[in-house]
Design a protein around this motif. Sequence first.
Motif, PDB file in Angstrom:
ATOM      1  N   ALA A  23       0.822  -1.205   0.000  1.00  0.00           N
ATOM      2  CA  ALA A  23       0.000   0.000   0.000  1.00  0.00           C
ATOM      3  C   ALA A  23       0.858   1.259   0.000  1.00  0.00           C
ATOM      4  CB  ALA A  23      -0.940  -0.010   1.201  1.00  0.00           C
ATOM      5  N   VAL A  24       1.901   1.265   0.788  1.00  0.00           N
ATOM      6  CA  VAL A  24       2.803   2.421   0.828  1.00  0.00           C
ATOM      7  C   VAL A  24       3.550   2.554  -0.494  1.00  0.00           C
ATOM      8  CG1 VAL A  24       4.867   3.357   1.946  1.00  0.00           C
ATOM      9  CG2 VAL A  24       3.039   2.410   3.329  1.00  0.00           C
ATOM     10  N   ARG A  26       2.535   1.598  -3.500  1.00  0.00           N
ATOM     11  CA  ARG A  26       1.618   2.118  -4.518  1.00  0.00           C
ATOM     12  C   ARG A  26       1.363   3.603  -4.316  1.00  0.00           C
ATOM     13  NH1 ARG A  26      -0.996  -3.027  -4.042  1.00  0.00           N
ATOM     14  NH2 ARG A  26      -2.288  -2.200  -2.390  1.00  0.00           N
ATOM     15  N   SER A  27       1.186   4.007  -3.085  1.00  0.00           N
ATOM     16  CA  SER A  27       0.935   5.412  -2.784  1.00  0.00           C
ATOM     17  C   SER A  27       2.131   6.285  -3.163  1.00  0.00           C
ATOM     18  CB  SER A  27       0.626   5.564  -1.294  1.00  0.00           C
ATOM     19  OG  SER A  27       0.567   6.903  -0.930  1.00  0.00           O
ATOM     20  N   GLN A  28       3.320   5.860  -2.774  1.00  0.00           N
ATOM     21  CA  GLN A  28       4.517   6.632  -3.109  1.00  0.00           C
ATOM     22  C   GLN A  28       4.812   6.582  -4.610  1.00  0.00           C
ATOM     23  OE1 GLN A  28       6.310   8.627  -1.043  1.00  0.00           O
ATOM     24  NE2 GLN A  28       4.653   8.191   0.382  1.00  0.00           N
ATOM     25  N   LYS A  30       2.549   6.573  -6.962  1.00  0.00           N
ATOM     26  CA  LYS A  30       1.680   7.575  -7.580  1.00  0.00           C
ATOM     27  C   LYS A  30       2.296   8.965  -7.472  1.00  0.00           C
ATOM     28  CE  LYS A  30      -2.741   5.253  -7.102  1.00  0.00           C
ATOM     29  NZ  LYS A  30      -4.093   5.321  -6.561  1.00  0.00           N
ATOM     30  N   MET A  31       2.937   9.236  -6.353  1.00  0.00           N
ATOM     31  CA  MET A  31       3.601  10.534  -6.207  1.00  0.00           C
ATOM     32  C   MET A  31       4.836  10.625  -7.094  1.00  0.00           C
ATOM     33  SD  MET A  31       3.155  11.880  -2.337  1.00  0.00           S
ATOM     34  CE  MET A  31       3.767  10.497  -1.413  1.00  0.00           C
ATOM     35  N   LYS A  36      -2.738   9.937 -10.937  1.00  0.00           N
ATOM     36  CA  LYS A  36      -3.784   9.391 -10.082  1.00  0.00           C
ATOM     37  C   LYS A  36      -4.222   8.028 -10.589  1.00  0.00           C
ATOM     38  CE  LYS A  36      -5.453  13.741  -8.355  1.00  0.00           C
ATOM     39  NZ  LYS A  36      -6.609  14.587  -8.078  1.00  0.00           N
ATOM     40  N   ASN A  38      -3.692   3.920 -11.612  1.00  0.00           N
ATOM     41  CA  ASN A  38      -3.199   2.787 -10.839  1.00  0.00           C
ATOM     42  C   ASN A  38      -1.708   2.566 -11.098  1.00  0.00           C
ATOM     43  OD1 ASN A  38      -3.305   0.654  -9.128  1.00  0.00           O
ATOM     44  ND2 ASN A  38      -4.252  -0.744 -10.575  1.00  0.00           N
TER      45      ASN A  38
END
Length: 77
Positions: A23-24, A26-28, A30-31, A36, A38
């Motif tokens: 999860a982290v 994927r989130s990082q 995206k940044m 935005k 997938n």
Amino acid sequence: MLDKSLVVRDDKGKFKDLGDVLAVARSQGKMLFRTKKNVFVKRVSRDFELGWIAVVSLQPLNFGCSNRLVVSGGEKK
């Protein structure tokens, strides 16, 4: 195909399982890609000095599809 790698550290000991690491990542990711859409995590490995090393990409690992509907362009019945 553009891949980027990042290091995910659990400095505070809050990660319960590998799902938290994903999860982290994927989130990082995206940044990193400034999107935005997938982001796919291709590979995760553990380094005891650095932490978790994740390789993220905008394309999935298997970007081909063997589904007849998609390949032939036919309509679903």
